[in-house]
Design a protein around this motif. Structure first.
Motif, PDB file in Angstrom:
ATOM      1  N   LYS A  13       1.402  -1.259   0.127  1.00 61.13           N
ATOM      2  CA  LYS A  13       0.307  -0.068   0.047  1.00 61.13           C
ATOM      3  C   LYS A  13       0.988   1.667   0.200  1.00 61.13           C
ATOM      4  O   LYS A  13       2.150   1.419   0.713  1.00 61.13           O
ATOM      5  N   ILE A  14       0.557   2.198  -0.576  1.00 63.47           N
ATOM      6  CA  ILE A  14       0.925   3.210  -0.439  1.00 63.47           C
ATOM      7  C   ILE A  14       0.207   4.962   0.280  1.00 63.47           C
ATOM      8  O   ILE A  14      -0.807   4.445   0.076  1.00 63.47           O
ATOM      9  N   LYS A  15       1.717   4.964   0.977  1.00 66.50           N
ATOM     10  CA  LYS A  15       0.223   5.804   1.647  1.00 66.50           C
ATOM     11  C   LYS A  15       0.154   7.606   1.534  1.00 66.50           C
ATOM     12  O   LYS A  15       1.461   7.882   1.896  1.00 66.50           O
ATOM     13  N   LEU A  16      -0.826   7.899   0.713  1.00 66.67           N
ATOM     14  CA  LEU A  16      -0.854   9.257   0.128  1.00 66.67           C
ATOM     15  C   LEU A  16      -2.180   9.478   1.750  1.00 66.67           C
ATOM     16  O   LEU A  16      -2.277  10.947   1.589  1.00 66.67           O
ATOM     17  N   PHE A  17      -3.208   8.705   2.557  1.00 73.06           N
ATOM     18  CA  PHE A  17      -3.843   9.257   3.282  1.00 73.06           C
ATOM     19  C   PHE A  17      -3.095   8.906   5.247  1.00 73.06           C
ATOM     20  O   PHE A  17      -2.463   8.674   4.758  1.00 73.06           O
ATOM     21  N   GLU A  18      -3.303  10.171   5.158  1.00 71.78           N
ATOM     22  CA  GLU A  18      -2.600   9.978   6.778  1.00 71.78           C
ATOM     23  C   GLU A  18      -2.984   9.792   7.621  1.00 71.78           C
ATOM     24  O   GLU A  18      -2.566   8.914   8.277  1.00 71.78           O
ATOM     25  N   ASP A  19      -4.336   9.450   7.756  1.00 70.44           N
ATOM     26  CA  ASP A  19      -5.374   9.030   8.878  1.00 70.44           C
ATOM     27  C   ASP A  19      -6.428   7.869   7.824  1.00 70.44           C
ATOM     28  O   ASP A  19      -7.090   8.555   8.017  1.00 70.44           O
ATOM     29  N   TYR A  20      -5.912   5.807   7.700  1.00 75.28           N
ATOM     30  CA  TYR A  20      -7.202   5.704   7.348  1.00 75.28           C
ATOM     31  C   TYR A  20      -8.654   5.316   7.625  1.00 75.28           C
ATOM     32  O   TYR A  20      -9.715   5.596   7.745  1.00 75.28           O
ATOM     33  N   SER A  21      -8.781   5.314   9.190  1.00 70.76           N
ATOM     34  CA  SER A  21      -9.633   5.539   9.976  1.00 70.76           C
ATOM     35  C   SER A  21     -10.772   6.393  10.414  1.00 70.76           C
ATOM     36  O   SER A  21     -11.632   6.127   9.726  1.00 70.76           O
ATOM     37  N   SER A  22     -10.032   7.715   9.861  1.00 66.14           N
ATOM     38  CA  SER A  22     -11.007   8.628   9.874  1.00 66.14           C
ATOM     39  C   SER A  22     -11.149   9.220   8.437  1.00 66.14           C
ATOM     40  O   SER A  22     -12.187  10.282   8.546  1.00 66.14           O
ATOM     41  N   GLN A  23     -10.176   9.488   7.533  1.00 65.05           N
ATOM     42  CA  GLN A  23     -10.539  10.151   5.748  1.00 65.05           C
ATOM     43  C   GLN A  23     -10.381   9.049   4.915  1.00 65.05           C
ATOM     44  O   GLN A  23     -10.056   9.519   4.021  1.00 65.05           O
ATOM     45  N   THR A  24     -11.466   7.670   5.509  1.00 62.97           N
ATOM     46  CA  THR A  24     -11.695   6.846   3.863  1.00 62.97           C
ATOM     47  C   THR A  24     -12.579   7.838   3.365  1.00 62.97           C
ATOM     48  O   THR A  24     -13.578   8.405   3.986  1.00 62.97           O
ATOM     49  N   LEU A  25     -12.400   7.259   2.157  1.00 60.47           N
ATOM     50  CA  LEU A  25     -13.242   7.946   0.621  1.00 60.47           C
ATOM     51  C   LEU A  25     -14.022   6.575   0.787  1.00 60.47           C
ATOM     52  O   LEU A  25     -13.917   5.436   0.408  1.00 60.47           O
ATOM     53  N   ARG A  26     -15.155   6.632   0.699  1.00 65.76           N
ATOM     54  CA  ARG A  26     -16.137   5.775   0.260  1.00 65.76           C
ATOM     55  C   ARG A  26     -16.489   6.162  -0.995  1.00 65.76           C
ATOM     56  O   ARG A  26     -17.131   7.217  -2.118  1.00 65.76           O
ATOM     57  N   ILE A  27     -15.950   4.922  -2.638  1.00 59.71           N
ATOM     58  CA  ILE A  27     -15.748   4.798  -3.667  1.00 59.71           C
ATOM     59  C   ILE A  27     -16.564   4.303  -4.595  1.00 59.71           C
ATOM     60  O   ILE A  27     -17.078   2.539  -4.058  1.00 59.71           O
ATOM     61  N   ALA A  28     -17.753   4.565  -5.343  1.00 59.55           N
ATOM     62  CA  ALA A  28     -18.296   3.465  -6.186  1.00 59.55           C
ATOM     63  C   ALA A  28     -17.205   3.742  -7.477  1.00 59.55           C
ATOM     64  O   ALA A  28     -17.091   4.425  -8.107  1.00 59.55           O
ATOM     65  N   ILE A  45      -7.796  -2.610  -6.873  1.00 56.86           N
ATOM     66  CA  ILE A  45      -6.669  -2.048  -6.723  1.00 56.86           C
ATOM     67  C   ILE A  45      -6.990  -0.886  -5.977  1.00 56.86           C
ATOM     68  O   ILE A  45      -5.814  -0.241  -5.303  1.00 56.86           O
ATOM     69  N   LEU A  46      -7.785   0.223  -5.962  1.00 50.12           N
ATOM     70  CA  LEU A  46      -8.074   1.254  -4.970  1.00 50.12           C
ATOM     71  C   LEU A  46      -8.134   0.321  -3.438  1.00 50.12           C
ATOM     72  O   LEU A  46      -7.394   1.351  -2.723  1.00 50.12           O
ATOM     73  N   THR A  47      -8.857  -0.709  -3.397  1.00 51.21           N
ATOM     74  CA  THR A  47      -8.754  -1.234  -1.860  1.00 51.21           C
ATOM     75  C   THR A  47      -7.305  -2.104  -1.921  1.00 51.21           C
ATOM     76  O   THR A  47      -6.876  -1.578  -0.093  1.00 51.21           O
ATOM     77  N   ASN A  48      -6.437  -2.845  -2.232  1.00 50.07           N
ATOM     78  CA  ASN A  48      -5.741  -4.339  -1.831  1.00 50.07           C
ATOM     79  C   ASN A  48      -4.242  -2.850  -2.005  1.00 50.07           C
ATOM     80  O   ASN A  48      -3.701  -2.798  -1.457  1.00 50.07           O
ATOM     81  N   ARG A  49      -3.955  -2.045  -3.091  1.00 48.06           N
ATOM     82  CA  ARG A  49      -2.764  -0.803  -3.372  1.00 48.06           C
ATOM     83  C   ARG A  49      -2.560   0.407  -2.132  1.00 48.06           C
ATOM     84  O   ARG A  49      -1.699   0.513  -1.385  1.00 48.06           O
TER      85      ARG A  49
END
Length: 124
Positions: A13-28, A45-49
């Motif tokens: 995974k590439i860390k572009l997001f500072e806090d996965y638990s509080s700033q998750t984007l919900r994507i369709a 790709i969006l989930t696993n990477r």
């Protein structure tokens, strides 16, 4: 000296997001090109990477999308720019739209167009 072990679930995974638990984007992820299985490829790709939350994968309203279109449904999430970076675009690109009326359960819809290979090539 003991080596530091990282959890296997975060490998790659590439860390572009500072806090996965509080700033998750919900994507369709919506298939707008008609190629079978392409929505699952994007979603994986969006989930696993990248560790993003894909809420649904299904067909778009048609298969005539030439370019992949990104519809931002909620401007409130500070990580939208990070997702656009992942997608190889930015907030001012012609394929990025705003529509807060579509689905309040998601932050972003990605409608995969016929030029889907660009994204897949970026993520090999």
């Amino acid at each position: 000296m003991n080596p530091i072990n990282t959890p296997k679930s975060n490998e790659g995974k590439i860390k572009l997001f500072e806090d996965y638990s509080s700033q998750t984007l919900r994507i369709a992820v919506l298939n707008g090109c008609g190629v079978s299985g392409i929505g699952n490829s994007y979603g994986n790709i969006l989930t696993n990477r990248y560790g993003l939350q894909v809420t649904r994968i299904e067909n778009a309203n048609n298969f005539n999308y030439e370019m992949t279109t990104i519809i931002i449904l909620s401007k409130d999430n500070p990580n939208i720019d990070n997702l656009l970076t992942i997608m190889g675009t930015n907030i001012n690109a012609g394929n990025v739209e705003f529509d807060a009326t579509v689905n309040p359960d998601e932050d972003i819809q990605i409608i995969i167009g016929k030029h889907y290979q660009d994204f897949l090539n970026l993520n090999r």
